[in-house]
Design an enzyme around this catalytic site. Structure first.
Site, PDB file in Angstrom:
ATOM      1  N   GLY A 151       0.832  -1.192   0.000  1.00 11.79           N
ATOM      2  CA  GLY A 151       0.000   0.000   0.000  1.00 11.79           C
ATOM      3  C   GLY A 151       0.861   1.234   0.000  1.00 11.79           C
ATOM      4  O   GLY A 151       2.035   1.198  -0.359  1.00 11.79           O
TER       5      GLY A 151
ATOM      6  N   ASP B  44     -14.936  -0.094   2.751  1.00 12.00           N
ATOM      7  CA  ASP B  44     -14.430  -0.763   1.547  1.00 12.00           C
ATOM      8  C   ASP B  44     -14.835  -2.237   1.549  1.00 12.00           C
ATOM      9  O   ASP B  44     -14.023  -3.108   1.262  1.00 12.00           O
ATOM     10  CB  ASP B  44     -12.911  -0.621   1.461  1.00 12.00           C
ATOM     11  CG  ASP B  44     -12.379  -0.956   0.067  1.00 12.00           C
ATOM     12  OD1 ASP B  44     -13.211  -1.156  -0.846  1.00 12.00           O
ATOM     13  OD2 ASP B  44     -11.155  -1.029  -0.110  1.00 12.00           O
TER      14      ASP B  44
END
Length: 819
Positions: free
Chosen positions: A549, A674
């Site tokens: 990430g 999410d």
């Protein structure tokens, strides 16, 4: 004369109707009526007089000057190939509908076009005559001077220049007013070149797979692969009435290609940065038709093809014969032309639609295509300078407002920190800044009048957080950006990812009706007696990298002796084995201070989350850098990759587990933000646990929409209020659960709203806001019971967030369906 509607839309049908959602949505007036198309962009072959010049050919547009129509200086000929009215749209547009009207002339005019033809061009030099799917070129027009007659262009056209050519006998003079309806062609595809389609003989039936609406002479044209209509599951049948078998598809036989592949060449309007290509394919393997086995795409920005292509192999499906879109990731490659080689996996390969997702790339101005029909007018220099000065002044004002708001926000934060304990501000993820964009003080107040082409919508400013920049993509929202609203909480420095690639990206609810983390509920997290034990780093053996990430990476490791660190109440699959496979999330040593604090806060929160359907934190390594957290590893990967050939009861059982985990999170007033199958991991015995690995893997890069310099958002899973208003609540998680359930019951064979581009998905959220019944819903999966779709899925997507079910209700309803 009658006023045409500002937005012309046919009644919404299912997504398997005659035309695609693109053709249904792309029906906005392009500017003849409202004046957005300038006079200099309207021209004609001739004019009867100065008062009937081309600029007066606007549909229902009369400013008192002129006779209210364009009229040629001579009578039009029967073939309609001489006199024309031309409109320059300045960029490529997907045109789906045209409207015509006769002469106005203060009620005295009697001239109108009973019939006409349409020609179009993408470059201003090569012109193509439009014809319908049965080859007819003449369009029936008006029967009087005042009624607006609307005609669908089926197939639609992709063009910058459009001409209307009246057709009549020599004894009649004609006058016309026109409008075009559609939307901007964001794909940027100028042409494609393909081998000629082949003929199949199936049980004595002739099946033709030629590109019957291709508008190129032999190459460099567009046709059925971009007409907005995709084929049915059974290629012997067609969407279009009375057309031959195979009409919806362009296809080729393996026997005619000794190299084993079909090469298709795509050319674009300028250099673009390509994210993905979506190809709609037939997979009727019982008749020798399958998805392509492999595709290799080459890229060209200049004169030479680049040496390193992108290769993709879709998963083979020997179970379902349904046609589907195959998403091909293109890895953000930059090019103005793409050459793709599609390899056969069976006797036949059939395509019905190809679409690209891309953004404009930064490229040398020498490569910019020059406009062949327009030159810079030096007389506009003063106007341009004045506009630049105004823009600079506006930017200066905005900067002052931003600085003032930042100072005010810091003062509020200092005050709040004096009132609350540091633990009360613990969050599992960095709040994204995409939903705190500053509004302009120069905008008009909510409720002011506007000359917008679109219908006026006034958001309820007092009830919502400040809209994000995505709201500006809907024209009617652009006039209400000065509403007095509270700014959303700030995030970390820089441009954050949507969920910062946290293993579990949760956030306290922003719904005022929910009890976010109070002093009473925070006792769960304030104690230190249950903090994680330090695990010896030397006992971790790296196996492979799972993802990365913005601030860290996730690795698969073997943990030797982990059993000694597990709590008595923790049941981990395979704990009798040594060493134990675990997932290790690390923070980069160069991560900023905010990211480091967030990482430690995430550890504190995760150490207290204890539910059989939430990924468990096992131990940490925080004595030295890099900081690490060790979590369970689910050996079967994520749910998106795992779903295959499962019975309905097993699929619903997985959904029950996801609902159970979300019920637990909602009980703690946490919002996931999410939820999707990519963030649900699968263990042994079909055990499902909710996590947040999706953003950290390039495999799902196409699931996120990037706002330049700001956030990355999974818009296809987000509720309308999250996209437009930056509002995240448990109800928005319920919306995402409905999409996740749709993924499960479709076996993740296609992306949600795969037939829509990202821009069109955002436009569709505007339809949810307007609530005029024009919004497009995800269709019912073939294997989905009617009750699950109508009573559960659709209830998750209700416009009013308060009317959506809770996760407790969803969990109970799914359990009932298993009984």
């Amino acid at each position: 004369s009658l006023q045409p509607p500002a937005l012309v839309l046919v009644p919404q049908e299912s997504l398997s109707s005659l035309t695609s959602a693109r053709s249904q949505i792309c029906r906005y007036p392009l500017g003849m009526t409202g004046g957005q198309i300038q006079d200099e962009d309207i021209s004609a072959s001739s004019q009867w007089s100065e008062s009937t010049a081309a600029r007066f050919g606007r549909l229902d547009f009369d400013n008192g000057d002129g006779d209210g129509a364009w009229c040629p200086d001579v009578a039009s000929e029967p073939d309609g190939l001489k006199e024309y009215l031309q409109v320059d749209l300045r960029s490529l547009h997907f045109v789906t509908l045209v409207g015509t009207q006769g002469r106005h002339a203060d009620g005295m005019g009697k001239e109108y076009a009973q019939r006409y033809r349409v020609q179009y061009s993408r470059d201003g030099s090569s012109w193509v005559g439009w014809k319908d799917r049965k080859g007819r070129q003449v369009i029936e027009g008006n029967r009087n001077t005042y009624d607006v007659v609307l005609k669908d262009l089926e197939p639609p056209i992709i063009a910058r220049f459009v001409r209307f050519l009246p057709v009549t006998d020599l004894s009649q003079f004609v006058c016309m007013r026109v409008e075009l309806y559609g939307c901007e062609w964001l794909d940027g595809l100028m042409s494609y070149s393909i081998p000629e389609g082949h003929q199949m003989i199936y049980r004595g039936l002739d099946v033709f797979f030629n590109d019957s609406v291709y508008d190129g002479v032999s190459t460099k044209g567009l046709g059925q692969l971009t007409d907005g209509t995709w084929g049915l599951d059974d290629f012997l049948h067609s969407h279009v009435y009375a057309m031959w078998p195979g009409y919806d598809y362009v296809g080729w036989s393996n026997k005619s290609f000794p190299k084993g592949y079909v090469e298709i060449f795509f050319e674009f309007d300028h250099v673009r940065n390509f994210t993905s290509m979506k190809v709609h394919c037939s997979n009727m393997f019982s008749r020798g038709v399958k998805l392509f086995r492999q595709v290799t795409c080459f890229f060209r920005s200049g004169s030479e093809w680049e040496a390193d292509p992108v290769t993709f192999r879709p998963a083979e499906d020997r179970v379902t014969q349904a046609s589907r879109f195959v998403a091909v990731p293109l890895g953000d490659r930059t090019a103005s032309a793409i050459k793709c080689r599609f390899h056969f996996s069976d006797l036949w390969m059939l395509f019905s639609e190809v679409a690209f997702q891309s953004g404009s790339a930064v490229y040398n101005t020498s490569l910019t295509p020059q406009d062949p029909t327009h030159k810079v007018d030096d007389s506009n220099t003063r106007i341009l300078i004045g506009c630049l000065v105004a823009i600079i002044a506006i930017l200066f004002t905005i900067i002052v407002i931003i600085l003032w708001r930042q100072v005010w926000q810091k003062m509020l934060e200092k005050a709040s920190r004096r009132m609350l304990d540091d633990e009360l501000t613990a969050r599992l993820a960095v709040q994204t800044r995409a939903f705190s964009s500053h509004h302009s003080s120069l905008s008009s107040e909510c409720g002011s009048t506007s000359n917008s082409t679109y219908e006026r919508i006034f958001p309820l400013c007092a009830d919502y957080q400040e809209p994000s920049r995505l709201i500006r993509k809907l024209p009617e929202f652009a006039h209400c950006m000065s509403c007095s609203v509270a700014p959303a909480a700030g995030g970390s420095d820089g441009a954050p990812h949507y969920a910062e690639a946290d293993i579990i990206s949760l956030q306290e609810s922003s719904d005022n009706s929910s009890n976010s983390i109070t002093a009473a509920s925070m006792t769960l997290f304030s104690s230190t007696d249950s903090s994680m034990r330090e695990f010896p780093r030397q006992k971790l053996t790296f196996k492979e990298k799972l993802g990365e990430g913005q601030f860290g990476e996730v690795h698969l490791c073997e943990a030797d002796g982990m059993q000694d660190f597990l709590d008595e109440d923790l049941s981990i699959e395979g704990t009798n084995e040594s060493p134990l496979l675990v997932a290790v999330k690390t923070l980069r040593e160069d991560a900023n201070k905010n990211a480091r604090n967030d990482f430690l806060k995430e550890i504190r929160i995760m150490s207290r989350l204890r539910d059989p359907n939430i990924v468990r934190l096992l131990a940490v390594c925080v004595d030295t850098d890099p900081l690490c957290m060790i979590t369970e590893y689910m050996e079967n990967g994520d749910l998106n990759q795992f779903l295959c050939n499962l019975r309905l009861k097993e699929l619903i059982g997985m959904a029950v587990q996801i609902a159970s985990g979300m019920k637990y999170l909602s009980s703690l007033n946490f919002v996931h933000r999410d939820l999707a199958t990519r963030n649900c991991l699968v263990g042994r015995n079909f055990t499902i646990k909710i996590a947040d690995f999706g953003m950290s893997r390039n495999l799902y890069r196409g699931d996120y929409y990037r706002i330049q310099g700001r956030a990355v958002l999974p818009i296809r899973w987000m509720s309308w209020e999250s996209i437009l208003l930056g509002k995240f609540t448990m109800a928005s998680d319920v919306w995402a659960f409905g999409v996740t359930l749709w993924e499960i019951l479709t076996l993740c064979e296609e992306q949600p709203y795969s037939q829509l581009s990202d821009e069109q998905v955002i436009e569709n959220t505007g339809e949810f806001f307007r609530d005029h019944g024009k919004q497009v819903y995800l269709p019912k999966p073939p294997c989905c019971p009617d009750k699950v779709y109508t009573e559960l899925m659709l209830s998750c997507w209700r416009r009013n967030a308060k009317q959506r079910p809770s996760f407790q209700e969803i969990h109970a309803q799914l359990n009932e369906s298993l009984a």
